[in-house]
Motif scaffolding. Structure first.
Motif, PDB file in Angstrom:
ATOM      1  N   LYS A  65       0.973  -1.114   0.064  1.00 27.30           N
ATOM      2  CA  LYS A  65       0.028   0.076  -0.127  1.00 27.30           C
ATOM      3  C   LYS A  65       1.089   1.246  -0.054  1.00 27.30           C
ATOM      4  O   LYS A  65       0.556   2.358  -0.987  1.00 27.30           O
ATOM      5  CB  LYS A  65      -0.854   0.040   1.153  1.00 27.30           C
ATOM      6  N   THR A  66       1.660   1.343   0.946  1.00 33.61           N
ATOM      7  CA  THR A  66       2.662   2.518   1.125  1.00 33.61           C
ATOM      8  C   THR A  66       3.619   2.628  -0.292  1.00 33.61           C
ATOM      9  O   THR A  66       3.756   3.682  -0.790  1.00 33.61           O
ATOM     10  CB  THR A  66       3.431   2.466   2.172  1.00 33.61           C
ATOM     11  N   SER A  67       4.004   1.426  -0.689  1.00 29.32           N
ATOM     12  CA  SER A  67       5.084   1.468  -1.891  1.00 29.32           C
ATOM     13  C   SER A  67       4.198   2.049  -3.165  1.00 29.32           C
ATOM     14  O   SER A  67       4.918   2.681  -3.817  1.00 29.32           O
ATOM     15  CB  SER A  67       5.463  -0.007  -2.360  1.00 29.32           C
ATOM     16  N   LEU A 110      -1.926  10.028   4.529  1.00 27.28           N
ATOM     17  CA  LEU A 110      -2.104   9.769   5.947  1.00 27.28           C
ATOM     18  C   LEU A 110      -2.123   8.402   6.053  1.00 27.28           C
ATOM     19  O   LEU A 110      -2.971   7.530   5.707  1.00 27.28           O
ATOM     20  CB  LEU A 110      -3.698  10.396   6.079  1.00 27.28           C
ATOM     21  N   ASP A 111      -0.927   7.951   6.406  1.00 26.89           N
ATOM     22  CA  ASP A 111      -0.594   6.344   6.749  1.00 26.89           C
ATOM     23  C   ASP A 111      -1.167   5.999   7.724  1.00 26.89           C
ATOM     24  O   ASP A 111      -1.182   6.884   8.885  1.00 26.89           O
ATOM     25  CB  ASP A 111       0.885   6.354   6.603  1.00 26.89           C
ATOM     26  N   GLU A 112      -1.491   4.515   8.193  1.00 27.30           N
ATOM     27  CA  GLU A 112      -2.135   4.185   9.510  1.00 27.30           C
ATOM     28  C   GLU A 112      -3.228   5.001   9.812  1.00 27.30           C
ATOM     29  O   GLU A 112      -3.429   5.426  11.025  1.00 27.30           O
ATOM     30  CB  GLU A 112      -1.133   4.107  10.527  1.00 27.30           C
ATOM     31  N   MET A 130       4.692  -9.653   1.865  1.00 30.49           N
ATOM     32  CA  MET A 130       5.959  -9.456   1.185  1.00 30.49           C
ATOM     33  C   MET A 130       7.348  -8.875   2.218  1.00 30.49           C
ATOM     34  O   MET A 130       8.477  -9.306   2.081  1.00 30.49           O
ATOM     35  CB  MET A 130       5.816  -8.590   0.070  1.00 30.49           C
ATOM     36  N   ARG A 131       6.939  -7.977   3.256  1.00 28.85           N
ATOM     37  CA  ARG A 131       7.741  -7.347   4.223  1.00 28.85           C
ATOM     38  C   ARG A 131       8.355  -8.666   4.920  1.00 28.85           C
ATOM     39  O   ARG A 131       9.593  -8.623   5.070  1.00 28.85           O
ATOM     40  CB  ARG A 131       7.167  -6.330   5.030  1.00 28.85           C
ATOM     41  N   LYS A 132       7.420  -9.333   5.331  1.00 31.68           N
ATOM     42  CA  LYS A 132       7.720 -10.657   6.398  1.00 31.68           C
ATOM     43  C   LYS A 132       8.792 -11.518   5.393  1.00 31.68           C
ATOM     44  O   LYS A 132       9.803 -11.832   6.019  1.00 31.68           O
ATOM     45  CB  LYS A 132       6.468 -11.318   6.869  1.00 31.68           C
TER      46      LYS A 132
HETATM   47 MG   LIG Z   1       2.440   1.195   4.812  1.00 32.98          MG
END
Ligand SMILES: [Mg+2]
Ligand SMILES: Nc1ncnc2c1ncn2[C@@H]1O[C@H](COP(=O)(O)OP(=O)(O)OP(=O)(O)O)[C@@H](O)[C@H]1O
Length: 297
Positions: free
Chosen positions: A86-88, A146-148, A235-237
């Protein structure tokens, strides 16, 4: 506004086998370039730089890409579990809109910042009402990220309704969260919603192979399969486990991956279950104790 409404609720279909093939050739070119090799965590080193680099979610990414190209970006609400891009995706949009200078054109507020009503109003107002120029920018509309957003208080969310309306001319809002049900309906209805589902195993595996190749790692198929299994579409994990396994062991084997995460090996679980089902409890306990004492600690 008509197409904004028709785009509402574009949910990600988990089974897009066709994805990525046309983007394969672009993948990773920009990824690797901008990094200072060893110090960077691989999650950052291999963060997708462009929308084409984002693995999976092809429908969503193509839609956002098209809207960005046509300069018709609506307010966005991206939601879904951690590590799905999402952030990416939003950062890639910002890069596409504003080029390398995107930091000037984007206001990023996340849960660790103070996001009470007044702070939100003031910061957004200051940011949205000043003129900024960025060389090579395709758009003069700014992006407020506005993340999170699910961690924002209800009051702050209510205050945001008016703020979004007030600054729609100068800015686009992108709300990102894990739990969409924590976002008040009035905010949801001001945004086009996209759900980022957990990545399916094919995409996690493809992306991991790309990193394994770029880093020159020795990772047999069983090790790769273990990484995919343990990461559950995050994917981060997957990248974090890969990097820590690499630090602990020369080869990314299934054993090394399980050892690194502290998970019992599937074949050990199978063996213990076999004893439990076929032997007396005492016998199973003794054998488990003798062979797998580490699991009883
Ligand atoms: Mg994020
Ligand atoms: N779809 C994807 N394609 C390629 N890499 C990805 C993808 N999703 C996540 N990653 C990798 O995982 C890292 C974290 O991704 P990102 O920050 O975009 O996740 P997120 O969905 O915003 O998660 P969170 O909800 O925890 O904030 C990225 O830096 C990237 O390395």
């Amino acid at each position: 506004m008509a197409e904004v409404i028709s785009l509402m609720d574009i949910d990600e279909d988990d089974n897009h086998q066709k994805q990525n093939h046309s983007h394969k050739q672009n993948k990773g070119k920009s990824d690797v370039a901008a990094t200072d090799a060893k110090a960077t965590p691989w999650v950052e080193k291999y963060r997708p730089q462009s929308l084409a680099d984002v693995a999976a979610h092809r429908d969503i990414v193509d839609t956002i890409d098209r809207l960005t190209s046509e300069n018709r970006l609506p307010h966005l609400l991206l939601y879904g579990p951690p590590g799905t891009g999402k952030t990416s995706t939003i950062l890639a949009v910002a890069r596409k809109l504003y080029g390398a200078q995107y930091h000037n054109m984007i206001l990023e507020l996340n849960a660790s910042d103070d996001r009470g009503i007044d702070v939100v109003r003031q910061q957004i107002q200051d940011f949205a009402s000043t003129q900024s120029f960025s060389f090579g920018a395709k758009s003069s509309v700014k992006l407020i990220l506005l993340d999170e957003a699910d961690a924002m208080t209800k009051d702050a969310q209510f205050a945001l309704r008016r703020v979004i309306e007030k600054y729609t001319k100068n800015a686009r809002f992108a709300l990102i969260c894990n739990h969409v049900n924590k976002i008040i309906p009035a905010l949801q209805s001001r945004c086009t919603r996209f759900r980022f589902a957990p990545l399916d195993p094919i995409h996690v595996s493809e992306r991991l192979k790309h990193v394994i190749e770029a880093e020159g790692l020795d990772a047999p198929d069983s090790g790769l399969a273990a990484l995919v299994r343990l990461s559950n579409g995050d994917m981060r994990k997957a990248l974090n486990i890969l990097q820590s396994t690499h630090m602990a062991s020369q080869q990314i084997t299934e054993e090394a991956v399980y050892l690194c995460t502290g998970n019992p090996l599937p074949k050990d679980i199978e063996q213990i279950s076999y004893w439990l089902l076929n032997e007396s409890f005492m016998e199973s306990f003794t054998r488990t104790h003798l062979n797998f004492s580490e699991y009883l600690k």
